[in-house]
Design a protein around this motif. Sequence first.
Motif, PDB file in Angstrom:
ATOM      1  N   ARG A   1     -12.710   3.388   2.358  1.00 30.25           N
ATOM      2  CA  ARG A   1     -12.147   2.162   2.927  1.00 30.25           C
ATOM      3  C   ARG A   1     -10.628   2.278   2.892  1.00 30.25           C
ATOM      4  NH1 ARG A   1     -16.735  -1.140   2.024  1.00 30.25           N
ATOM      5  NH2 ARG A   1     -18.177  -0.158   3.465  1.00 30.25           N
ATOM      6  N   TYR A   2     -10.020   2.172   4.068  1.00 34.28           N
ATOM      7  CA  TYR A   2      -8.561   2.213   4.172  1.00 34.28           C
ATOM      8  C   TYR A   2      -8.004   0.932   4.772  1.00 34.28           C
ATOM      9  CZ  TYR A   2      -7.979   7.144   2.924  1.00 34.28           C
ATOM     10  OH  TYR A   2      -7.935   8.336   2.235  1.00 34.28           O
ATOM     11  N   PHE A   3      -8.844   0.178   5.492  1.00 35.28           N
ATOM     12  CA  PHE A   3      -8.333  -0.958   6.253  1.00 35.28           C
ATOM     13  C   PHE A   3      -8.702  -2.270   5.573  1.00 35.28           C
ATOM     14  CE2 PHE A   3      -9.203   2.306   9.607  1.00 35.28           C
ATOM     15  CZ  PHE A   3      -7.872   2.696   9.726  1.00 35.28           C
TER      16      PHE A   3
ATOM     17  N   ASP B   1       0.828  -1.215   0.000  1.00 36.15           N
ATOM     18  CA  ASP B   1       0.000   0.000   0.000  1.00 36.15           C
ATOM     19  C   ASP B   1       0.857   1.258   0.000  1.00 36.15           C
ATOM     20  OD1 ASP B   1       0.863  -0.233   2.653  1.00 36.15           O
ATOM     21  OD2 ASP B   1      -0.984   0.608   3.469  1.00 36.15           O
ATOM     22  N   GLN B   2       2.000   1.221   0.711  1.00 33.76           N
ATOM     23  CA  GLN B   2       2.892   2.377   0.731  1.00 33.76           C
ATOM     24  C   GLN B   2       3.497   2.622  -0.649  1.00 33.76           C
ATOM     25  OE1 GLN B   2       5.675   1.275   3.821  1.00 33.76           O
ATOM     26  NE2 GLN B   2       4.414   2.134   5.446  1.00 33.76           N
TER      27      GLN B   2
ATOM     28  N   HIS C   1      -3.982 -13.470  -3.847  1.00 34.09           N
ATOM     29  CA  HIS C   1      -3.612 -13.389  -5.261  1.00 34.09           C
ATOM     30  C   HIS C   1      -3.621 -11.928  -5.730  1.00 34.09           C
ATOM     31  CE1 HIS C   1      -5.129 -17.779  -5.852  1.00 34.09           C
ATOM     32  NE2 HIS C   1      -3.891 -17.735  -5.383  1.00 34.09           N
ATOM     33  N   ALA C   2      -4.535 -11.125  -5.193  1.00 34.49           N
ATOM     34  CA  ALA C   2      -4.599  -9.706  -5.571  1.00 34.49           C
ATOM     35  C   ALA C   2      -3.306  -8.980  -5.190  1.00 34.49           C
ATOM     36  CB  ALA C   2      -5.805  -9.036  -4.907  1.00 34.49           C
ATOM     37  N   LEU C   3      -2.663  -9.403  -4.100  1.00 34.36           N
ATOM     38  CA  LEU C   3      -1.376  -8.812  -3.727  1.00 34.36           C
ATOM     39  C   LEU C   3      -0.349  -9.023  -4.834  1.00 34.36           C
ATOM     40  CD1 LEU C   3      -1.002  -9.903   0.021  1.00 34.36           C
ATOM     41  CD2 LEU C   3      -1.444  -7.602  -0.826  1.00 34.36           C
TER      42      LEU C   3
ATOM     43  N   ASP D   1      -7.993   0.802   0.294  1.00 38.50           N
ATOM     44  CA  ASP D   1      -8.035  -0.610   0.641  1.00 38.50           C
ATOM     45  C   ASP D   1      -7.637  -1.440  -0.586  1.00 38.50           C
ATOM     46  OD1 ASP D   1      -9.125  -2.769   2.583  1.00 38.50           O
ATOM     47  OD2 ASP D   1     -10.138  -3.210   0.700  1.00 38.50           O
ATOM     48  N   LEU D   2      -7.132  -2.658  -0.361  1.00 35.51           N
ATOM     49  CA  LEU D   2      -6.715  -3.524  -1.458  1.00 35.51           C
ATOM     50  C   LEU D   2      -7.852  -3.767  -2.446  1.00 35.51           C
ATOM     51  CD1 LEU D   2      -4.667  -5.443  -2.802  1.00 35.51           C
ATOM     52  CD2 LEU D   2      -5.417  -7.219  -1.205  1.00 35.51           C
ATOM     53  N   VAL D   3      -9.048  -3.981  -1.945  1.00 38.25           N
ATOM     54  CA  VAL D   3     -10.206  -4.212  -2.809  1.00 38.25           C
ATOM     55  C   VAL D   3     -10.476  -2.997  -3.692  1.00 38.25           C
ATOM     56  CG1 VAL D   3     -12.725  -4.336  -2.704  1.00 38.25           C
ATOM     57  CG2 VAL D   3     -11.355  -5.994  -1.448  1.00 38.25           C
ATOM     58  N   ILE D   4     -10.326  -1.814  -3.127  1.00 38.95           N
ATOM     59  CA  ILE D   4     -10.572  -0.577  -3.892  1.00 38.95           C
ATOM     60  C   ILE D   4      -9.509  -0.398  -4.974  1.00 38.95           C
ATOM     61  CG2 ILE D   4     -10.541   1.943  -3.705  1.00 38.95           C
ATOM     62  CD1 ILE D   4     -11.959   1.678  -1.040  1.00 38.95           C
TER      63      ILE D   4
END
Length: 1023
Positions: free
Chosen positions: A597-599, A513-514, A648-650, A528-531
């Motif tokens: 969404r951040y978390f 994220d950074q 997998h999204a990571l 957020d990862l989803v966003i």
Amino acid sequence: MNRMRITEVGEYVRYQGCDRRFKLKYNNYAETKNLPDRLYQSIFQTSLDPILEETGRLREQQWAESLIEANLNSLSHNITDINPRSTSWYDFTENLAELRQGESGFGREIEISGKIGNFHLKGQIDFVLLLWEGNKPKLRLVETKASRKDRTYHRIQIALYLKLVRQQIATNPIFVDATPIKPEQIEGVVVRIDGHTNQLQNILAVEPFNFDTFEGDINYLLAPSGKLEQILATDLDKLDYQLNAKCSDCLLSVHCLSESARGRRLELLGIDSGTVKSLAEVGITTLDHLIELDLKGEVVRQLRGKIGFTENLDQLQIKAQARRYTLLGDEKEYPVKLLPSAKGQKTLLPARKIEDIPLLRIFISVEYDYIENRIVALSAHLTNSDWKLDTKFEGKPIPVVQESLKTEQGYQERPLQGRDIIETQPVAWEGNYQKDTEAEKRLITDFFRKLSNSLINVATRQNNPIHFYFWSKQEITQLIEGCTRCGSELLANLQELLGCRRELEQQIYTCLDQEVDRCFALGWTGRDLVIVTSLPWFGAKYHWCRQVEGETVFLDRKGAFWRDIFDFVQYGWKINSQGDWDEVSDSSQYPLEIRLRYFNSISAAYWRGYWGSLPDQDFDTKKQKAIADYRQGGKPGYLKEFILARTHALRWIEERFPDSLLNPDISKPLVDLSQLEYFTLRVNSITRACLDFLRLDHYVRKTDWITSLFNPPIYRLSAGNTLLLKNVELTANQGLIADIDWAKYDVSAEIVETNCSFEGGSFVRVSPCFEDPHLGQSFNQLTSGVGFNCIVKSIDWEGGKVILDINKAHPNYYVLPSARNNKSGLVFDYATIDENPSDFVAQKVDKRLGQNNHHFINYWLDPVNPQIPPLGVLPNTEMEVYQEYLERLRIKGYPLHFQQKRAIAWRLNSRIQLLLGPPGTGKTNTTAIAIFLRIVARYQPGDVILISASTHTAVNELISRLAQYLPILCQAMGKKKVPEIILSKCDKKQEIPGVISFDSYSDRFQNKTLINPNLISYCKSHE
């Protein structure tokens, strides 16, 4: 008269003083009703998490039952029901008056109201207890929270209840068996779940707070023309606000995001209100204005001349362009854009091949149950493939996760390479702290074992470079906390697994994220990862369609995990030429971000759906719909498939970074993977656990420092944390002298000086950089022995000169290497001054901890069987003397609070004492008085008392308090003889009245007669 509930004041504090939120919620959300109905209804679709709500009610019921078991009389309606009716203050006091002396009782959900300033406040006190101290009745007001953390807003609420109850009693006195309850006999407590035992705190045993410290805050908020009244008198559009992480669980983000989008407001960029004001002062009030701004024009010159304006306009302009892409169907821009700073920098992402050996990449997701504060699942995806992960589309999403490779002939496809690992908590937590900790430990241990066993299978080599990827630092923190909670041996295993060993200094993990935030401008405000994966990245798309139990499931839609995760966007909204909302028929077009969404966390309710433990009550329609959605997510296979999809999204996100952004300077030594299979789970000594935590904590902080400095220097200047230098020379006396590189600044020396965080005495890092400040510094430039650790001697802003003293400490795990150049003259053409992450205190602590595993502290603080030797018990007669002393002691004219007296006197017979409390609760005063009384009770003339802390500031604050109060403390002791107490400190940087300062132990102690010779001997022996 303004009317509101007390909880609204508490929420204002909880949400970091958000003026806009307070105004929107005031008067039953009146200001939100300007939204179209579908948007307005969305505000309340995800009200309080039903699991949190249910947990709170259940805990409160358990507290009520505990009071019944303690033989307190019931004084209100349905007192042990899970949803009791409220009782008016009048009815409660009528019941109270029927008690007899010595009889205790309690009421639940007691209504209270009254006036403070120009506000009429009302609320419901969770519990009100009538207790007795001797023959005097007292009231205890109790705020209960089903959380483990002490929050300021909890205390603000109970402080307001106290104020209102005292007002009521002043107007309508209460008598119990003809004995009046006086205002000073009313106390307040906040009880919660004990973070160490997972048990409810005892309402009767918790010590009352000193709420006098909140009086100023209450007056500031509620006084006539005070802060809250000013907010209500201001138009909503003129109130400052910032869209950031605090908004993640705020219902009203629906309104803030929607209206910000309608006005194309700058707040959509997540910037602070000060920056928004500065931009507005030069006529930039919308994203369109910012996009059209001439970066070489007069407006920009004015902005850069504003003291306190710290944003980089090049970056802001690109961010505005990307954000406008998703703004109501704007197709002029792209949703993901490379920031200018990224073009001249490297990331904390290593190359995917190290000396032709494929890097073994390990992507980890940590899932956290925030109800129980425990890790509830861990998952990993391991790969050394040089193909890219791809979710397949054939006009629409296909439930296939594969790999693809772009070639001259087109794209090649193949099945996903690597291995997936997942461990979850299979059943609901029992509520027993020890058993639940063992369950969490099994989960983490099994995950570590499977992961270590899989490494060599995926790598196919015994020795291979490895790197770990997480989405956020929050997950690293949760993993470290989980390992620490479950046993010191797990923390050691985490260190070993990550490769964070002293002999293997390297970059071991990256928080994606950074890196995304530093390198890319995005079309959404949330992070957020989803966003982030919902956006098309340079033509590539990620989807959440999977095969689950033989069924094709869209994990991002209703019937799976839409609620609380994918419901951040709503489709079908457009703004017409008049600036009003138009609802369009095509619901697949015109996306609007409505929730921040951040978390990266799955709602606790989904886990209860997975375990089959969701509450089954007569909820209202909205909550029934929510629980039905959570049950859908708990269907067999859904949750595990979703967690793997996130892992997998990571990888998918990491592979969006082009090779040009990967960092070849990051060293990745070969790791013997076969050895990781043999780590053992054993109980370590407390020193071993401390060393593990100390080293990992320093590593995390150093990584944060490197991350912050990978932005090119030109983009760091405005924040004041970097100073650009040129002509850096080594002087004959082994110091540095340099010119401030004014040519790189577009602002005056006055503004640079105002914003700069450095001054004489600052500990800094001087690192070489390129002549072009748009080029980022390399990993080696920042961390290797080419730079210098220095202390700023002086900064001459008018003359543009900086003089620095070089710190010559030897490098180690905690101290960055410093150049060993003995030849005077030019060392750098160009350089930067930045904060220095080196930690000399940690270095000393590490050395001492590692010297002697048989040190007594290992036995005293053993994690399994602590053996603290008893301290001789003082006679009762002597203890009574000290208790009477504390009763009559006055500090600045005020008596000590009950908690302070108890902490000081009751612990005179303890060898170890731990004092906990948030800022402003009197810990320093209490500690100073406790040290004095311990000296009087336990020490003789000639004894040495050592005071130490992690910083000089902490020691100075405590010893200055001792020096300030020493005359008062001695005088209050009366006839009892007090030994002469001489205060001294080993630091001359800050002189303290009444305290002798000396520098190094070789200092000649000019006032030897005033320094205890035992202290001199001790200091010399530890030089």
